[in-house]
Write an enzyme that holds these catalytic residues in place. Structure first.
Site, PDB file in Angstrom:
ATOM      1  N   LYS A 172      44.467   9.354  88.919  1.00 60.69           N
ATOM      2  CA  LYS A 172      43.484   9.708  89.936  1.00 60.69           C
ATOM      3  C   LYS A 172      44.168  10.619  90.949  1.00 60.69           C
ATOM      4  O   LYS A 172      45.039  10.190  91.708  1.00 60.69           O
ATOM      5  CB  LYS A 172      42.959   8.453  90.625  1.00 60.69           C
ATOM      6  CG  LYS A 172      41.986   8.731  91.753  1.00 60.69           C
ATOM      7  CD  LYS A 172      40.686   9.353  91.246  1.00 60.69           C
ATOM      8  CE  LYS A 172      39.795   8.291  90.641  1.00 60.69           C
ATOM      9  NZ  LYS A 172      38.474   8.848  90.243  1.00 60.69           N
ATOM     10  N   HIS A 300      33.410   4.807  82.369  1.00 53.27           N
ATOM     11  CA  HIS A 300      33.926   4.954  83.727  1.00 53.27           C
ATOM     12  C   HIS A 300      34.038   3.598  84.397  1.00 53.27           C
ATOM     13  O   HIS A 300      33.295   2.668  84.091  1.00 53.27           O
ATOM     14  CB  HIS A 300      32.978   5.859  84.518  1.00 53.27           C
ATOM     15  CG  HIS A 300      33.312   6.005  85.957  1.00 53.27           C
ATOM     16  ND1 HIS A 300      32.598   5.377  86.964  1.00 53.27           N
ATOM     17  CD2 HIS A 300      34.284   6.705  86.572  1.00 53.27           C
ATOM     18  CE1 HIS A 300      33.110   5.684  88.129  1.00 53.27           C
ATOM     19  NE2 HIS A 300      34.129   6.495  87.935  1.00 53.27           N
TER      20      HIS A 300
END
Length: 404
Positions: A172, A300
């Site tokens: 991320k 996700h």
């Protein structure tokens, strides 16, 4: 079977360390709202979504007006009650509908004595592979857990590989300048050259930066590049000028956007989310569309606890083509509110629950403990960083190098 009551409780579950992202951070906890749907059969169904305390709880309690007396089996009626065009225009209830759908499917499975995967068409696999979700992190209250350098990130990926068996690693990004994050991403790729890699900067890069980053990592074992820039048009430009597949959970999260992407492709991998899409059944429908048009799907993570994680496992069990390990923040959590505590990874995978309904039960003592913790620590603002007061992201980020 009829719904007799809807209850909502917001909890705060501690994280191993604060997780940083492109817009702010998760400040040492995930805040989730747990719902319980009671019926006249004495059964209770469970649901979950991201919480905001009283506001989220009140939103669920307002659904009593629609759903007291409703049969949990009548899911299409509930969809039109909650997600009709007028409701969508004046107050999007997609996430509320998702949590209610979880609870109704849980009730259906408990009533029939079947796992949800059977209700969705039957499982084609009994275990779901996961990847490590790598974040840049601040140190926790004990002064441990910081991740900022390439070495720290690669070491953490190695620890998650050893502890849980992960062989896919997603970074991320969007926290530091792209040049620094490139070094960090390369460090993981060099340490584990056979493992799958993914980079997700939360859409903060410009089109040109996205293309440059993609070309710099082209020699690594990349699964896909997730939301490097914003919008279908931006993603389309990156896709046309790079060789790495594009993935999204931001610009294709409903059927109108999916139709647009089918007509004029910008994204190769659609990241399904059982909350963002409004439930497990919409995700399964979307997977069917993707199968028809030969688009890949993955899954996700939206910061789930064990209840939503169970929905992801049941969904993953019934999708015929699931070529990628799915995302989850779950290994960052210190605890859970389900009976038995956190689910345990084995060789990088979790077993699909086989008990009736979602196959997980609420640990009421833990729910009350973490509800009390939420009352003490409160919510946090997702798009702010308490260590950088007044800061906000500039999008697109045009800084390739970290400022000195």
């Amino acid at each position: 079977m009829k719904i007799t009551d809807i209850r909502a409780t917001t909890v705060a579950i501690p994280l191993d360390a604060p997780l940083r992202h492109a817009n702010g951070g998760h400040w040492g906890r995930f805040v989730r709202t747990i719902i319980e749907v009671d019926t006249d059969e004495g059964l209770t169904g469970l649901g979950e979504m991201r919480g905001a305390g009283a506001a989220t709880e009140d939103a669920f309690l307002a659904l009593r007006h629609y759903l007291i007396g409703h049969d949990p089996f009548d899911l299409e009626q509930m969809r039109f009650m909650l997600l009709n065009p007028t409701a969508a225009l004046y107050g999007n209830r997609t996430h509320l509908h998702a949590a209610m759908e979880f609870a109704c499917l849980d009730l259906m499975g408990k009533y029939l004595g079947l796992p949800v995967s059977k209700l969705l068409g039957g499982p084609v696999r009994d275990r779901i592979e996961f990847g490590s979700y790598l974040f840049f992190r601040y140190a926790n209250e004990e002064g441990n857990g910081e991740i900022e350098t390439p070495e720290q990130l690669a070491d953490y990926a190695g620890r998650m590989r050893d502890e849980h068996g992960f062989h896919t690693h997603k970074l991320k990004g969007g926290v530091f300048a792209p040049g620094h994050e490139l070094e960090c991403y390369n460090a993981v790729g060099e340490r584990f050259p056979q493992d799958g890699l993914r980079y997700d900067p939360n859409s903060v890069l410009s089109v040109d930066e996205s293309i440059r980053f993609a070309r710099e990592i082209d020699d690594l074992n990349n699964d896909y590049l997730e939301d490097p820039t914003w919008g279908l048009n931006g993603m389309r430009q990156v896709r046309e000028r790079t060789s790495i597949p594009m993935a999204t959970n931001t610009v294709v999260v409903n059927f109108e956007q999916l139709a647009t992407n089918v007509r004029d492709p910008a994204v190769d991998v659609i990241l399904l989310d059982t909350v963002f899409w409004g439930g497990m059944r919409p995700c399964l429908k979307a997977a069917g569309v993707c199968e028809t048009f030969q688009l890949s799907v993955a899954m996700h993570s939206s910061g789930e606890l064990g209840i939503q994680l169970a929905t992801m496992l049941h969904l993953g069990a019934v999708i015929p083509a699931l070529p990628f390990a799915i995302d989850s923040h779950y290994h960052h959590l210190l605890d859970d509110v389900i009976v038995g505590g956190k689910m345990q990874y084995r060789d990088g995978a979790l077993d699909v629950p086989t008990g009736p309904g979602l196959g997980v039960e609420l640990d009421r003592e833990k729910m009350e403990r973490y509800a009390d913790h939420f009352r003490k620590v409160g919510n946090y603002v997702y798009d702010r960083d308490p260590k950088r007061p007044g800061w906000f992201p500039l999008i697109p980020n045009e800084r390739w190098a970290q400022p000195s």
